[in-house]
Write a protein that holds these residues in place. Sequence first.
Motif, PDB file in Angstrom:
ATOM      1  N   SER A  95       1.144  -1.625   0.074  1.00 62.97           N
ATOM      2  CA  SER A  95      -0.146  -0.435   0.288  1.00 62.97           C
ATOM      3  C   SER A  95       1.063   0.872  -0.350  1.00 62.97           C
ATOM      4  CB  SER A  95      -0.973   0.391   0.992  1.00 62.97           C
ATOM      5  OG  SER A  95      -2.161  -0.752   1.183  1.00 62.97           O
ATOM      6  N   SER A  96       1.849   1.098   0.686  1.00 62.60           N
ATOM      7  CA  SER A  96       3.186   2.140   0.821  1.00 62.60           C
ATOM      8  C   SER A  96       3.427   2.707  -0.504  1.00 62.60           C
ATOM      9  CB  SER A  96       3.994   2.079   1.134  1.00 62.60           C
ATOM     10  OG  SER A  96       5.239   0.941   1.143  1.00 62.60           O
ATOM     11  N   VAL A  97       3.644   1.386  -1.663  1.00 63.20           N
ATOM     12  CA  VAL A  97       4.142   1.822  -2.923  1.00 63.20           C
ATOM     13  C   VAL A  97       2.830   2.525  -4.108  1.00 63.20           C
ATOM     14  CG1 VAL A  97       6.547   1.445  -2.901  1.00 63.20           C
ATOM     15  CG2 VAL A  97       4.429  -0.170  -3.326  1.00 63.20           C
ATOM     16  N   ASP A  98       2.190   2.448  -3.424  1.00 59.72           N
ATOM     17  CA  ASP A  98       0.057   2.118  -4.409  1.00 59.72           C
ATOM     18  C   ASP A  98       0.066   0.840  -5.260  1.00 59.72           C
ATOM     19  OD1 ASP A  98      -0.187   4.363  -3.375  1.00 59.72           O
ATOM     20  OD2 ASP A  98       0.061   6.331  -4.834  1.00 59.72           O
ATOM     21  N   ALA A  99       0.386  -0.041  -4.841  1.00 64.29           N
ATOM     22  CA  ALA A  99       0.203  -0.932  -5.512  1.00 64.29           C
ATOM     23  C   ALA A  99      -0.973  -1.654  -5.937  1.00 64.29           C
ATOM     24  CB  ALA A  99       1.039  -2.197  -4.869  1.00 64.29           C
ATOM     25  N   LEU A 100      -0.952  -2.493  -6.933  1.00 62.70           N
ATOM     26  CA  LEU A 100      -2.212  -3.275  -6.206  1.00 62.70           C
ATOM     27  C   LEU A 100      -1.400  -4.498  -6.740  1.00 62.70           C
ATOM     28  CD1 LEU A 100      -5.198  -3.981  -7.240  1.00 62.70           C
ATOM     29  CD2 LEU A 100      -5.344  -3.680 -10.420  1.00 62.70           C
ATOM     30  N   ALA A 101      -2.451  -5.098  -5.304  1.00 64.20           N
ATOM     31  CA  ALA A 101      -1.714  -6.941  -5.733  1.00 64.20           C
ATOM     32  C   ALA A 101      -2.988  -7.889  -4.989  1.00 64.20           C
ATOM     33  CB  ALA A 101      -0.697  -6.758  -4.255  1.00 64.20           C
ATOM     34  N   HIS A 102      -2.641  -8.873  -5.869  1.00 59.48           N
ATOM     35  CA  HIS A 102      -3.577  -9.838  -5.491  1.00 59.48           C
ATOM     36  C   HIS A 102      -3.187 -11.162  -4.633  1.00 59.48           C
ATOM     37  CE1 HIS A 102      -3.344 -10.731  -9.800  1.00 59.48           C
ATOM     38  NE2 HIS A 102      -3.769 -11.861  -9.185  1.00 59.48           N
ATOM     39  N   PHE A 103      -3.652 -11.900  -4.046  1.00 57.00           N
ATOM     40  CA  PHE A 103      -3.456 -13.053  -3.047  1.00 57.00           C
ATOM     41  C   PHE A 103      -4.052 -13.959  -3.284  1.00 57.00           C
ATOM     42  CE2 PHE A 103      -0.554  -9.482  -0.744  1.00 57.00           C
ATOM     43  CZ  PHE A 103      -0.204 -10.019  -1.673  1.00 57.00           C
ATOM     44  N   HIS A 104      -3.717 -15.184  -4.109  1.00 58.75           N
ATOM     45  CA  HIS A 104      -4.948 -16.421  -4.639  1.00 58.75           C
ATOM     46  C   HIS A 104      -4.769 -17.532  -2.947  1.00 58.75           C
ATOM     47  CE1 HIS A 104      -4.269 -16.983  -9.347  1.00 58.75           C
ATOM     48  NE2 HIS A 104      -3.728 -15.964  -8.649  1.00 58.75           N
ATOM     49  N   LEU A 105      -6.526 -17.439  -3.005  1.00 60.70           N
ATOM     50  CA  LEU A 105      -6.303 -18.591  -1.491  1.00 60.70           C
ATOM     51  C   LEU A 105      -7.375 -19.610  -2.186  1.00 60.70           C
ATOM     52  CD1 LEU A 105      -5.960 -19.061   1.559  1.00 60.70           C
ATOM     53  CD2 LEU A 105      -7.756 -17.386   1.896  1.00 60.70           C
ATOM     54  N   ASP A 106      -7.606 -20.760  -1.643  1.00 57.13           N
ATOM     55  CA  ASP A 106      -8.578 -21.495  -1.547  1.00 57.13           C
ATOM     56  C   ASP A 106      -9.100 -22.446  -0.582  1.00 57.13           C
ATOM     57  OD1 ASP A 106      -9.858 -24.056  -2.388  1.00 57.13           O
ATOM     58  OD2 ASP A 106      -8.502 -25.305  -3.689  1.00 57.13           O
TER      59      ASP A 106
END
Length: 241
Positions: free
Chosen positions: A158-169
């Motif tokens: 968030s500190s670098v304004d990223a768009l991140a997604h984390f996969h979870l089953d």
Amino acid sequence: MDPSIPESVSPPSNVLLVHRSSISADACQTLCQHENGSQTAELSVTFSSDALENSPHGNANPAKIGAISVGDVLRGVTAERSTGGAHVGPDFTGDIVFDAITDPTDLSTIGVSVSRFCEQWGSDYQLTVCFQSLDALLNHAPPKTVFQFVHVLTNRLSSVDALAHFHLDPSAHDDRIVSTFGSIFDEVVVDDSAHSDVPQATDEDIAALLGEWDDPTEWPTIELTVGQEATDDDVARVLEK
């Protein structure tokens, strides 16, 4: 857990992508797409040795492509031998950057590696991150440890304004675990393959589990002043606790 549609998600955001691990989620590529590909840097974090080939590449021509392969024993050991056993991180002089981490239980090194990509690319490019997967982390560390890791890492992104997604089953974990992880993300996107597996844990269930994990002497925090960005040392310090 209130799901969003991937098209409605924009940076900066940390997204939990819920889907069956046996099925590829179309939302993964959608969450890596941006209109201005020339100003985009894409990073994938995977637990396979072919991370670079499996990068989602949401943009046709991203300016930078990065991959962190965790548990990549061959490449990780080769890199450690060349540096006398120390993990010094990748060379960022090229447009394609690869890092290999041997030990999948070493969350501190994984976090610092992601933080280095944030430091190198976060200011000049729109950074997108695909983290595959939280399931792998939960196979190697207790849920509380992984939750703390994700808490620190999402703050860093968030500190670098990223768009991140984390996969979870969701089918692989207790409802309370899935719902509690969902509570720290900005958005939750549920793939069609997992709608029947979306957990029904209540807010009280989540609060109860967090209460079990609540130990002020162990909870990782990064103390920053307004406008100050977390450093690699900050990330390493809190993840090594």
